[in-house]
Design a protein around this motif. Sequence first.
Motif, short mmCIF file in Angstrom:
data_model
loop_
_atom_site.label_atom_id
_atom_site.label_comp_id
_atom_site.label_asym_id
_atom_site.label_seq_id
_atom_site.Cartn_x
_atom_site.Cartn_y
_atom_site.Cartn_z
N MET A 192 15.65 -50.73 -6.14
CA MET A 192 15.46 -50.86 -4.71
C MET A 192 16.81 -50.91 -4.04
O MET A 192 17.80 -51.37 -4.64
CB MET A 192 14.65 -52.12 -4.38
CG MET A 192 13.38 -52.28 -5.21
SD MET A 192 12.51 -53.84 -4.91
CE MET A 192 11.69 -53.46 -3.36
N ALA A 193 16.90 -50.45 -2.78
CA ALA A 193 18.20 -50.40 -2.11
C ALA A 193 18.06 -50.53 -0.61
O ALA A 193 17.06 -50.12 -0.02
CB ALA A 193 18.92 -49.09 -2.45
N VAL A 194 19.10 -51.10 0.01
CA VAL A 194 19.23 -51.05 1.46
C VAL A 194 19.83 -49.70 1.82
O VAL A 194 20.90 -49.33 1.32
CB VAL A 194 20.16 -52.17 1.98
CG1 VAL A 194 20.41 -52.00 3.47
CG2 VAL A 194 19.57 -53.54 1.69
N VAL A 195 19.13 -48.93 2.63
CA VAL A 195 19.61 -47.62 3.08
C VAL A 195 19.42 -47.56 4.59
O VAL A 195 18.29 -47.45 5.08
CB VAL A 195 18.85 -46.46 2.39
CG1 VAL A 195 19.40 -45.12 2.87
CG2 VAL A 195 18.98 -46.56 0.87
N ASN A 241 15.18 -38.83 2.72
CA ASN A 241 14.53 -37.79 1.93
C ASN A 241 15.11 -37.62 0.54
O ASN A 241 14.52 -36.93 -0.29
CB ASN A 241 14.62 -36.44 2.68
CG ASN A 241 13.85 -36.45 3.98
OD1 ASN A 241 12.82 -37.10 4.10
ND2 ASN A 241 14.35 -35.73 4.97
N VAL A 242 16.26 -38.25 0.29
CA VAL A 242 16.90 -38.05 -1.02
C VAL A 242 16.80 -39.27 -1.93
O VAL A 242 16.99 -39.14 -3.13
CB VAL A 242 18.38 -37.66 -0.86
CG1 VAL A 242 18.53 -36.41 -0.03
CG2 VAL A 242 19.19 -38.81 -0.24
N THR A 243 16.48 -40.43 -1.37
CA THR A 243 16.50 -41.64 -2.18
C THR A 243 15.49 -41.59 -3.33
O THR A 243 15.81 -41.97 -4.46
CB THR A 243 16.23 -42.89 -1.32
OG1 THR A 243 15.01 -42.68 -0.56
CG2 THR A 243 17.38 -43.13 -0.35
N GLU A 244 14.28 -41.10 -3.05
CA GLU A 244 13.27 -41.06 -4.10
C GLU A 244 13.67 -40.10 -5.21
O GLU A 244 13.45 -40.37 -6.40
CB GLU A 244 11.92 -40.66 -3.51
CG GLU A 244 10.77 -40.77 -4.51
CD GLU A 244 9.43 -40.52 -3.87
OE1 GLU A 244 8.45 -40.35 -4.62
OE2 GLU A 244 9.35 -40.49 -2.62
N ARG A 245 14.28 -38.97 -4.84
CA ARG A 245 14.71 -38.01 -5.85
C ARG A 245 15.84 -38.54 -6.72
O ARG A 245 16.05 -38.07 -7.84
CB ARG A 245 15.15 -36.70 -5.17
CG ARG A 245 14.03 -35.97 -4.45
CD ARG A 245 14.37 -34.50 -4.25
NE ARG A 245 15.55 -34.32 -3.40
CZ ARG A 245 15.48 -34.18 -2.07
NH1 ARG A 245 14.31 -34.22 -1.46
NH2 ARG A 245 16.58 -34.00 -1.36
#
Length: 449
Positions: A323-326, A333-337
């Motif tokens: 998990m991350a603070v973004v 759109n890129v975090t899951e990838r």
Amino acid sequence: MKILVLGGGVIGTSVAEILCEQRHKVTIVEKSPEIAAQIDSEMDVNVVVGSASESSVLFQAGVTSVDLCLAMTGNVECNMLAASMAKEMGATRVAVRVYGKIFRDLSTFDYQNHFRIDRILSPEHLTAMEFARRIHDSSSVTIEYFARGQLEMQDVLIMRPSQATGKKLRQLHLPPEVRIGSIYRNGQTTIPTAEDTVEVGDRISLLGEPDRLTEVKKMFYIQSYKKQKVIIAGGGETGQHLARVLSNRRYSVTIMDVDRSRCENLASQDEELTIVHANALRRNDLEKEGVGDADIFIACTGNDEDNIMACVEAETLGAKKRMAVVTRSDYANVTERLGINEAVSPRTVMAKQVIGLLNSGPIVFRNISLLSGGIEILELEVFQDSPVTKGSLNEVTLPAKTLLAAVLREGYVYLPNAQSILQQGDTVVALAQADAIPSLVTVFSPAKK
């Protein structure tokens, strides 16, 4: 609604943009002429150049007739002063952005009551609580705080028969500091009465003082378990608060931080937390701290790119959930990838809180997403001459499918009973089915003259 946003920084403009999308009339006060000019060219808002702490600037921005004033500058003292002035000058509701837990700590000083502030908002605190909500387990599905942190809600899943199952709620003799707020059964959520029972398979919501909830939960849920291993990268305000929330439950929590002095300061403040001086961007440090064995790895270092890279390394090492603070929306759109299971944006959690404040009449705040089944959680102000003040609660006609869960009076919270009498200036935390809210508002609204 007419909304005044004080401060044209990242948080202020993000909130203003969402409000504009919902067709509210927004004015932004910004001290920097350059930033103000940029906002004016990019957003459909009215912009006033000047200091939010000056009465003439607030007057120019139309504070005397706004429905909501949001003090969102980067200076807490300015926010407090500006919000207090805005309230005195005619703003219906005011909310303040703060940094640091001291402004939410009632044991030292009640800033909110002293400055007549309706809501104190900390992006770091709200982000930590959003992470806590997303870390599901069978005993505490929901974690939420109300009444300025003095009232907590937790969900309990009834796994097996116990001393409490099969009995009517009035027979449980719960302590006066705890209520059962809702029962989820067979796909439906209801607000229970004293004649309802708790059965195996139910999911119930407990509301009450945090220290008493742990005791009451033992009546419903008795099961041995292995603590989950949680590693938090970043010992700032978000990481600290999240660690304290999780460490009080079924988690073994470690905070990693690259700043040695911060680590020493954290260790001296809270002996129950495990603090290590380590760099979450170095694979060797992650391996040394056993990130590969972690059930949950959370990156909240204060830098989006560092958070993403730390999660990428944690995934390659074997951390089960990342998990991350973004903060940046263009990274969504890129975090899951990249192997991040959950990304939380401080902008988004702040916006949700502000939307909950967009009310009129006695409703100060409403949460429509925490509970299922169309049940909302409301904070209501008690006005002079409202019907709810005309006698004790057993003498007042309250709508069905509602529960008055707690009362905040002069900085202190108590759970009301049938003999309680509400007073002007009280804030009431209530649970209500959506179709019962108009009737509840009528009971809390001042009598028409």
